[in-house]
Design a protein around this motif. Structure first.
Motif, PDB file in Angstrom:
ATOM      1  N   GLU A 182      -6.925   1.681   1.990  1.00  0.00           N
ATOM      2  CA  GLU A 182      -6.306   2.044   3.271  1.00  0.00           C
ATOM      3  C   GLU A 182      -7.159   1.518   4.434  1.00  0.00           C
ATOM      4  O   GLU A 182      -6.647   0.904   5.377  1.00  0.00           O
ATOM      5  CB  GLU A 182      -6.193   3.574   3.342  1.00  0.00           C
ATOM      6  CG  GLU A 182      -5.744   4.120   4.677  1.00  0.00           C
ATOM      7  CD  GLU A 182      -4.358   4.730   4.594  1.00  0.00           C
ATOM      8  OE1 GLU A 182      -3.588   4.350   3.690  1.00  0.00           O
ATOM      9  OE2 GLU A 182      -4.037   5.571   5.441  1.00  0.00           O
ATOM     10  N   VAL A 183      -8.452   1.751   4.348  1.00  0.00           N
ATOM     11  CA  VAL A 183      -9.329   1.266   5.413  1.00  0.00           C
ATOM     12  C   VAL A 183      -9.374  -0.260   5.410  1.00  0.00           C
ATOM     13  O   VAL A 183      -9.345  -0.900   6.474  1.00  0.00           O
ATOM     14  CB  VAL A 183     -10.745   1.851   5.273  1.00  0.00           C
ATOM     15  CG1 VAL A 183     -11.661   1.292   6.365  1.00  0.00           C
ATOM     16  CG2 VAL A 183     -10.708   3.368   5.340  1.00  0.00           C
ATOM     17  N   MET A 232      -8.814  13.079  -7.261  1.00  0.00           N
ATOM     18  CA  MET A 232      -9.664  12.613  -6.163  1.00  0.00           C
ATOM     19  C   MET A 232     -10.253  11.230  -6.411  1.00  0.00           C
ATOM     20  O   MET A 232     -10.370  10.415  -5.502  1.00  0.00           O
ATOM     21  CB  MET A 232     -10.782  13.606  -5.906  1.00  0.00           C
ATOM     22  CG  MET A 232     -11.471  13.366  -4.573  1.00  0.00           C
ATOM     23  SD  MET A 232     -12.581  14.736  -4.158  1.00  0.00           S
ATOM     24  CE  MET A 232     -14.083  14.148  -4.888  1.00  0.00           C
ATOM     25  N   ARG A 233     -10.621  10.961  -7.679  1.00  0.00           N
ATOM     26  CA  ARG A 233     -11.218   9.652  -7.957  1.00  0.00           C
ATOM     27  C   ARG A 233     -10.242   8.519  -7.675  1.00  0.00           C
ATOM     28  O   ARG A 233     -10.587   7.520  -7.072  1.00  0.00           O
ATOM     29  CB  ARG A 233     -11.654   9.576  -9.419  1.00  0.00           C
ATOM     30  CG  ARG A 233     -13.024  10.068  -9.635  1.00  0.00           C
ATOM     31  CD  ARG A 233     -13.504   9.966 -11.058  1.00  0.00           C
ATOM     32  NE  ARG A 233     -14.601  10.901 -11.156  1.00  0.00           N
ATOM     33  CZ  ARG A 233     -14.498  12.119 -11.634  1.00  0.00           C
ATOM     34  NH1 ARG A 233     -13.368  12.556 -12.114  1.00  0.00           N
ATOM     35  NH2 ARG A 233     -15.555  12.908 -11.643  1.00  0.00           N
ATOM     36  N   PHE A 234      -9.026   8.701  -8.148  1.00  0.00           N
ATOM     37  CA  PHE A 234      -8.048   7.638  -7.926  1.00  0.00           C
ATOM     38  C   PHE A 234      -7.654   7.572  -6.452  1.00  0.00           C
ATOM     39  O   PHE A 234      -7.557   6.493  -5.867  1.00  0.00           O
ATOM     40  CB  PHE A 234      -6.806   7.854  -8.799  1.00  0.00           C
ATOM     41  CG  PHE A 234      -5.964   6.616  -8.911  1.00  0.00           C
ATOM     42  CD1 PHE A 234      -6.191   5.710  -9.928  1.00  0.00           C
ATOM     43  CD2 PHE A 234      -5.001   6.321  -7.954  1.00  0.00           C
ATOM     44  CE1 PHE A 234      -5.455   4.536 -10.004  1.00  0.00           C
ATOM     45  CE2 PHE A 234      -4.259   5.156  -8.033  1.00  0.00           C
ATOM     46  CZ  PHE A 234      -4.487   4.260  -9.056  1.00  0.00           C
ATOM     47  N   ARG A 235      -7.465   8.731  -5.873  1.00  0.00           N
ATOM     48  CA  ARG A 235      -7.068   8.780  -4.474  1.00  0.00           C
ATOM     49  C   ARG A 235      -8.108   8.088  -3.590  1.00  0.00           C
ATOM     50  O   ARG A 235      -7.771   7.408  -2.610  1.00  0.00           O
ATOM     51  CB  ARG A 235      -6.913  10.243  -4.073  1.00  0.00           C
ATOM     52  CG  ARG A 235      -6.280  10.458  -2.716  1.00  0.00           C
ATOM     53  CD  ARG A 235      -6.342  11.961  -2.384  1.00  0.00           C
ATOM     54  NE  ARG A 235      -5.866  12.203  -1.062  1.00  0.00           N
ATOM     55  CZ  ARG A 235      -4.647  12.681  -0.792  1.00  0.00           C
ATOM     56  NH1 ARG A 235      -3.816  12.945  -1.768  1.00  0.00           N
ATOM     57  NH2 ARG A 235      -4.282  12.887   0.451  1.00  0.00           N
ATOM     58  N   ASP A 236      -9.379   8.264  -3.906  1.00  0.00           N
ATOM     59  CA  ASP A 236     -10.431   7.607  -3.122  1.00  0.00           C
ATOM     60  C   ASP A 236     -10.293   6.089  -3.164  1.00  0.00           C
ATOM     61  O   ASP A 236     -10.586   5.402  -2.179  1.00  0.00           O
ATOM     62  CB  ASP A 236     -11.814   8.009  -3.641  1.00  0.00           C
ATOM     63  CG  ASP A 236     -12.294   9.338  -3.061  1.00  0.00           C
ATOM     64  OD1 ASP A 236     -11.528   9.976  -2.307  1.00  0.00           O
ATOM     65  OD2 ASP A 236     -13.438   9.729  -3.354  1.00  0.00           O
ATOM     66  N   GLU A 237      -9.857   5.582  -4.302  1.00  0.00           N
ATOM     67  CA  GLU A 237      -9.681   4.128  -4.390  1.00  0.00           C
ATOM     68  C   GLU A 237      -8.565   3.674  -3.438  1.00  0.00           C
ATOM     69  O   GLU A 237      -8.650   2.617  -2.823  1.00  0.00           O
ATOM     70  CB  GLU A 237      -9.360   3.707  -5.828  1.00  0.00           C
ATOM     71  CG  GLU A 237     -10.495   3.981  -6.817  1.00  0.00           C
ATOM     72  CD  GLU A 237     -11.804   3.336  -6.411  1.00  0.00           C
ATOM     73  OE1 GLU A 237     -11.799   2.151  -6.048  1.00  0.00           O
ATOM     74  OE2 GLU A 237     -12.836   4.040  -6.425  1.00  0.00           O
ATOM     75  N   ILE A 238      -7.532   4.489  -3.351  1.00  0.00           N
ATOM     76  CA  ILE A 238      -6.464   4.166  -2.393  1.00  0.00           C
ATOM     77  C   ILE A 238      -7.006   4.280  -0.970  1.00  0.00           C
ATOM     78  O   ILE A 238      -6.708   3.442  -0.107  1.00  0.00           O
ATOM     79  CB  ILE A 238      -5.258   5.109  -2.580  1.00  0.00           C
ATOM     80  CG1 ILE A 238      -4.726   5.038  -4.019  1.00  0.00           C
ATOM     81  CG2 ILE A 238      -4.156   4.762  -1.584  1.00  0.00           C
ATOM     82  CD1 ILE A 238      -3.575   5.991  -4.293  1.00  0.00           C
ATOM     83  N   ALA A 239      -7.814   5.299  -0.741  1.00  0.00           N
ATOM     84  CA  ALA A 239      -8.355   5.504   0.610  1.00  0.00           C
ATOM     85  C   ALA A 239      -9.206   4.307   1.044  1.00  0.00           C
ATOM     86  O   ALA A 239      -9.155   3.867   2.193  1.00  0.00           O
ATOM     87  CB  ALA A 239      -9.172   6.798   0.652  1.00  0.00           C
ATOM     88  N   LYS A 240      -9.981   3.774   0.119  1.00  0.00           N
ATOM     89  CA  LYS A 240     -10.794   2.600   0.454  1.00  0.00           C
ATOM     90  C   LYS A 240      -9.889   1.434   0.851  1.00  0.00           C
ATOM     91  O   LYS A 240     -10.159   0.721   1.823  1.00  0.00           O
ATOM     92  CB  LYS A 240     -11.651   2.188  -0.760  1.00  0.00           C
ATOM     93  CG  LYS A 240     -12.761   3.167  -1.096  1.00  0.00           C
ATOM     94  CD  LYS A 240     -13.456   2.743  -2.394  1.00  0.00           C
ATOM     95  CE  LYS A 240     -14.406   3.847  -2.876  1.00  0.00           C
ATOM     96  NZ  LYS A 240     -14.935   3.559  -4.223  1.00  0.00           N
ATOM     97  N   LEU A 295       0.840  -1.202   0.000  1.00  0.00           N
ATOM     98  CA  LEU A 295       0.000   0.000   0.000  1.00  0.00           C
ATOM     99  C   LEU A 295       0.875   1.252   0.000  1.00  0.00           C
ATOM    100  O   LEU A 295       0.579   2.246  -0.692  1.00  0.00           O
ATOM    101  CB  LEU A 295      -0.934  -0.015   1.214  1.00  0.00           C
ATOM    102  CG  LEU A 295      -1.871   1.170   1.376  1.00  0.00           C
ATOM    103  CD1 LEU A 295      -2.692   1.421   0.112  1.00  0.00           C
ATOM    104  CD2 LEU A 295      -2.815   0.935   2.564  1.00  0.00           C
ATOM    105  N   VAL A 302      -7.083  -2.281   4.654  1.00  0.00           N
ATOM    106  CA  VAL A 302      -5.861  -2.819   5.251  1.00  0.00           C
ATOM    107  C   VAL A 302      -5.872  -2.641   6.772  1.00  0.00           C
ATOM    108  O   VAL A 302      -5.495  -3.552   7.517  1.00  0.00           O
ATOM    109  CB  VAL A 302      -4.610  -2.162   4.610  1.00  0.00           C
ATOM    110  CG1 VAL A 302      -3.345  -2.515   5.387  1.00  0.00           C
ATOM    111  CG2 VAL A 302      -4.469  -2.604   3.159  1.00  0.00           C
ATOM    112  N   LYS A 325       1.097   4.126  -2.989  1.00  0.00           N
ATOM    113  CA  LYS A 325       1.046   5.581  -2.829  1.00  0.00           C
ATOM    114  C   LYS A 325       2.234   6.245  -3.533  1.00  0.00           C
ATOM    115  O   LYS A 325       2.079   7.299  -4.170  1.00  0.00           O
ATOM    116  CB  LYS A 325       1.035   5.944  -1.342  1.00  0.00           C
ATOM    117  CG  LYS A 325      -0.273   5.578  -0.642  1.00  0.00           C
ATOM    118  CD  LYS A 325      -0.166   5.807   0.860  1.00  0.00           C
ATOM    119  CE  LYS A 325      -1.430   5.343   1.581  1.00  0.00           C
ATOM    120  NZ  LYS A 325      -1.279   5.416   3.047  1.00  0.00           N
TER     121      LYS A 325
END
Lengths: 371, 392, 371, 392
Positions: free
Chosen positions: D284-285, D274-282, D258, D287, D262
């Motif tokens: 993140e949770v 933001m769209r791609f970053r949100d996928e990483i954020a999901k 992860l 993990v 990043k």
């Protein structure tokens, strides 16, 4: 690193569960909804168990307990879908303990712990949606005191509460005030909520108010975070029971000559429900264990938790109704009320998309629980 | 291949649109456009307006007094009604029982029952599901025993939509317990005013009274009310199901509600929030794809060449979309979807709305939409069917 | 409103399918990949079927056909996962026909239709990702002509093509140029792509170029849209075959003494694959039927279609491998190549998130196919 | 309840970290951090370094020369290795067969086999799956016939990971066809240099050679290589599976990857989309939630109070997360993930990378990760198991 509950915590859990089983069955809850969604006598009983003063110090007449005890209590109240808002007492106890001056504490904390005062957070505004830093309510200094003017929405048990914690703009900056419902210019217009509980639109017109803290945004964020941790725990209880109900139904209900639990596609759905439940429980632990962390770390943790809980609640609530079939969408069946409760979770303290945004905006380079 | 409707089809659409604009009462369309409660009177008033025009039985062939439209025309008619905010035609009479009476009823039955259905005068209900027979419909137990020129009916139906208004009910009843469960079922028309018929409301999770239990306690039904042959009812019921095709996708309503979702999102200030807007965008594509799927089925029917056997897909996708738009409308209002004020879901309420009037019914609608993946053959049953066509 | 294929279209489909079945089996395809991912002889055979000149007018030696014929052809080539890039001929034929002057048309369209020239679109740049309006390649007027300088990435069969369509900035505005591979300063560094086909990094250093149009962005958008419609159709063919393979395997492979197709959870996955396939097919029709619509409407339709196709391709490719189990992840099994092909679809002409953004940015108040 | 590790545990972690920093070859960690190809030499070099320290058998009890760590210590050890970019310990010897030899092997076998495993000298393979026995492992057919003091083994194993390097293989073989399939299975150790053993590569969809078919053609195996009793092998194999718990979630690797995701997203300029970053954020949770789940299991093991029987959940979630981060890394590079240049996936390639060096192996990794939901008991089998614990 230890996730075992102490004997005291286990006893607290048992006590609350026993009370729910004995005093708050489905018929009782339904009667309370019919009568308006809030029962002061029930609230008094919960106060008798010490729950209203959980976050109030023993010096102030409370239990002086911490987030893990709050979590244990909320899980059990969640299993019974108890309307009466102990989470609000946790918020009021926690915020006043943390931010109020000595006089205010002395005046209110014992009353909260002793059930003389139900104090609830009144912060939602029409233009704010889930944003905490948008506030149109204004505070004015008048003589030696303050007045506030404005309108707050969907205030839990707002027409039954004794006082409100009210964020308002004072001198261009958000401060937090305490306003009594009996104060001049306060009106509360109550209604049922979708989970069968109670809320109100509360308006303040030059209403006398007591300043809690000038550091209002920090206090409000903290208040909401206490609320999120409590709500996460409550949601785990609600979902735990929802899964139990679904399993019971599937092992009973027959179609095509066999129980529903025979069908692999449905079995896998239940496995997915279990997954969502355990992920949610894990994140509820995480939220409670981070509730006393520094503000930035705490807020990040709460958003992560609420995001997971929102996803889990959506999946479990929808899957449960679907697996029940027709009976799952009837008012008479308890399961549909768990569904509605889980829907309200999504609409409380910020929805899943909102918290995804918070997680996204505050990501760090590192990853994991300890990052 | 051509996406555009023919000039004739366009003309047809415009004629329908003009007529609907002229004849659909504004108070009724206001309720539909805002998910407010529709009374029996609302529904029947509209049914009679359609009936007077000869369009309540819009799917009927000319020989029975219908307009004799083809599949595309029926679709255009449904679309214009849906977009204009007309209540859905209550299907039990004109869409469900009428085709069975036409196909399998005798001349006497046709003469007796069809006019009341076509005019909207007589309210029909559907008696299929039973407490023990949901997805497994063929296991139904309601008995009809032949005694002379009557059947004596005992048993219970459930999930009977709007039976509180029903005057007649068509039932699948068990007339034989021999052979496979399907073979002992008959199709019976029952006057709901007969002694021994009791209707009990089932209140749904949204607080609404939409379905009922219907009890039959030694109800006497004249044998002349039997459709076709005894023990052949399952065949007739299946025939009926084959008459429900593209309409189960409810794509026209989805288009209307997607537009409403956008209006609500704008009013609530979330249309410009990229995260929320993206959710609408996803649904936008879902609706276009569903509409294309529906149009493909219609085209196949029109051409008569290759029929597209994807009714299961239409049901699954259509219901998922209904659930999603109802969910997004609720989420658009955020905290203002939390109040549950029943009176605020009625037209003309004089109270003070929390947030805005459009917020009031949204959670109830979201709750109500849960049924769509359960009824009419649950989506799990539909997946079984689709898998069967693909895998054998 | 009519989605039936004409007899001519059906014959075209049959002809292409027959060619694929006879001349492009898995072994042949694999040999082409081993040899570099492109076979000019195969391309010549396809030209012999008229496919390279599908969008070239009959006057210019082509077939003068439209998007529906393009769709039919691409579906069949997709079923066989044919490497040789007919989609590029559709783009070149369509764009030159629509934007080039009479001389350029006369010079190139007959050669494209007649297989003397493979002309491919070279537009991807390192800083642009999926954005079409980001371009660092520069064009300079020199004497009576033009030169271009810059680098384009992942150009389909870039080291095998005879010429490139190259967007470049001329006088601050994007124009579209045609550059021959044999021109001075052109270098092409070829490699295999993840689907086993071929692409190249192409660099231009003051390379002589012919202006196609000064309305370069419009032409590029149109080119990409022709590509999207073709890719959607191709993807439908790939997915159609993927579903067939999966069904065949599930009806053959036994575990626990019964075929895989016995397990309800797996059956439902197949039902979901069928759903995604039919939604995708519907949107592929939609894309092709909107390809001649006005630019704004056309672009909106292509983004909607690519978004659906991307979702469908992801679900079907992943589900197919999973349902196959071990065999599904081996090089020797044809199914894994369908998986890789579907992965490459996602990475071509804008990914699913990109096109979601386009749909989102260009939403209208109305809804549906005719909105 | 406490989220923090104890001071002792922290100290333990720091000691491991310091040692790993000192001893993990940089050329190896570079490959791991960048998903480049690891050679046999890389893996064995690292195994021997661990072996020399006595940590290759890091899960072993002290009596067999292991460190005798508890569940938390093992987790911390795995975590520090993973975050530092150590190759995963090839599990077949130290993690899989060793515990079986310890529990069910005789003293002679323990003395003979364990030292080579502990030191990393001898490379072991696992012979379980067969062409006809995937999810239904108990249906395996490879026969071992007792002839005097030998077994004669005939049959075929498949999906045998890294068997091209294997020196020994532990196999489940059929020694009886009576009774339930599970009851006729024995656990046999086979020298892969024995005549009649043939290893054939299976090339995976990413082009890599990671698994093999292993054929046994009248292979003679001394009877002394039988572990425990004949026909009891299934029990031993199950014991082995119960030794694999939290590690199957692979959460430590997920944390490392992860972070890499990043870095790649930043380099590719999509971290601020933001769209791609949100996928990483999901993710993140996802993990964090998985790590909490793992920690809960560890805590339960440490306390010895209530064991948490959720290994199936860890497998399902862990593998889904692995697939997702590999997919997002690929998507982050967009068109630059399309080139498939095998040499560019090797360390030290001197060619010109397309886009950037980090793009080169991403599609191959995404392809390779498809296996994670299939092997080790497919996620469908895991869902069966989870459902069984919940529903009965």
């Amino acid at each position: 690193m230890d996730f075992e509950f102490s004997d005291d915590q286990q006893q607290l859990r048992d006590a609350v569960r026993k009370w729910v089983d004995r005093s708050y069955d489905f018929d009782k809850r339904r009667a309370i909804t019919r009568a308006g969604g809030f029962d002061r006598n029930v609230y008094t009983e919960l106060a008798g168990l010490g729950l209203t003063g959980l976050y109030v110090s023993e010096d102030d007449g409370g239990m002086g307990m911490g987030p893990v005890e709050g979590m244990v209590v909320m899980e059990e109240l969640g299993r019974g879908m108890v309307h009466e808002p102990i989470a609000q007492s946790l918020i009021a106890g926690g915020v006043l303990s943390g931010y109020a001056g000595a006089d205010l504490k002395a005046a209110w904390l014992p009353r909260i712990a002793g059930n003389e005062a139900l104090v609830v957070l009144a912060y939602v505004e029409r233009k704010a949606r889930w944003k905490l830093d948008v506030c149109e309510t204004q505070a004015q200094q008048a003589g030696g005191g303050w007045t506030v003017s404005g309108a707050k929405s969907v205030v839990t048990a707002g027409d039954q509460a004794d006082a409100f914690l009210v964020p308002a703009i004072a001198g261009g900056k958000m401060a937090l005030f305490l306003v009594e419902r009996s104060a001049a210019g306060v009106s509360a217009n109550g209604y049922l909520t979708i989970d069968g509980g109670r809320a109100a639109e509360v308006k303040f017109a030059n209403s006398p108010a007591t300043l809690v803290t000038t550091d209002g945004l920090a206090a409000l964020q903290h208040a909401v975070d206490i609320g999120i941790a409590a709500l996460c725990a409550e949601t785990v209880g609600v979902m735990d029971k929802t899964v139990d109900l679904t399993v019971e139904y599937m092992n009973t209900r027959k179609q095509f000559g066999v129980t529903l639990s025979t069908f692999q596609a449905l079995r896998h759905r239940v496995a997915d429900m279990k997954m969502q439940l355990e992920l949610a429980r894990s994140m509820s632990y995480y939220a409670s264990l981070k509730l006393n962390a520094p503000a930035e770390e705490r807020r990040r943790a709460m958003s992560r938790a609420k995001y997971q809980l929102g996803n889990s609640a959506r999946f479990i609530s929808q899957a449960s109704v679907q697996l029940h079939g027709g009976i799952g969408v009837t008012e008479e069946y308890i399961g549909s009320h768990y569904f509605k409760k889980l829907t309200q979770v999504e609409l409380t303290f910020g929805d899943t998309l909102h918290h995804l945004g918070e997680v996204s905006a505050h990501m760090q380079d590192t990853a994991g629980v300890f990052a | 291949m051509d996406l555009a409707f023919t000039p004739e089809e366009q003309k047809f659409r415009e004629d329908i649109r003009a007529w609907v604009h002229e004849n659909l009462p504004k108070d009724i369309s206001h309720k539909v456009h805002n998910s407010l409660h529709l009374s029996r009177d609302d529904m029947q008033r509209w049914a009679k307006i359609l009936g007077k025009k000869g369009w309540l039985g819009y799917g009927w062939p000319k020989e029975f007094g219908g307009p004799g439209w083809n599949a595309v025309q029926k679709h255009l008619f449904e679309e214009e009604l849906a977009l204009a905010g007309a209540p859905r035609v209550v299907p039990f009479g004109p869409v469900m029982v009428a085709p069975v009476i036409m196909a399998f009823g005798n001349a006497e039955q046709q003469k007796r029952f069809l006019p009341g259905i076509a005019s909207g005068e007589v309210w029909w209900s559907q008696g299929y599901s039973e407490p023990g027979s949901g997805s497994d419909l063929a296991s139904l137990k309601t008995r009809a025993e032949r005694k002379g020129d009557k059947y004596i009916v005992n048993g219970q139906k459930t999930w009977t939509t709007l039976a509180q208004y029903g005057e007649w009910i068509f039932c699948l009843v068990r007339t034989s317990t021999e052979g496979k469960p399907q073979t002992g079922i008959s199709f019976l028309l029952i006057d709901m005013k007969s002694p021994g018929v009791t209707v009990r409301p089932i209140i749904m999770l949204d607080g609404g009274h939409e379905v009922n239990e219907v009890f039959f306690d030694n109800v006497e039904v004249p044998a002349e009310n039997l459709i076709g042959e005894e023990n052949k009812g399952w065949t007739y019921a299946k025939h009926l199901l084959s008459h429900e095709r593209t309409n189960i996708a409810d794509v026209n309503r989805a288009k209307r509600e997607l537009e409403r979702l956008k209006r609500i999102a704008k009013a609530e200030g979330v249309y410009d929030d990229m995260r929320f807007r993206d959710e609408i965008a996803k649904l936008e594509v879902d609706v276009v794809a569903l509409e294309m799927l529906v149009l493909r089925v219609l085209s196949a029917e029109k051409s008569g060449k290759n029929s597209l056997d994807i009714a299961g897909l239409l049901k699954i996708r259509g219901s998922e979309i209904q659930q999603r738009y109802s969910e997004l409308m609720m989420l658009a209002c955020g905290p203002y979807a939390v109040p549950f004020i029943r009176e605020a879901m009625e037209a003309g309420w004089q109270g003070e709305y929390v947030g805005a009037a459009h917020c009031a019914p949204l959670a109830a609608t979201y709750f109500n939409m849960r049924k769509t993946t359960i009824y009419g053959g649950s989506n799990e049953v539909q997946r079984n069917i689709v898998a069967q066509t693909v895998l054998g």
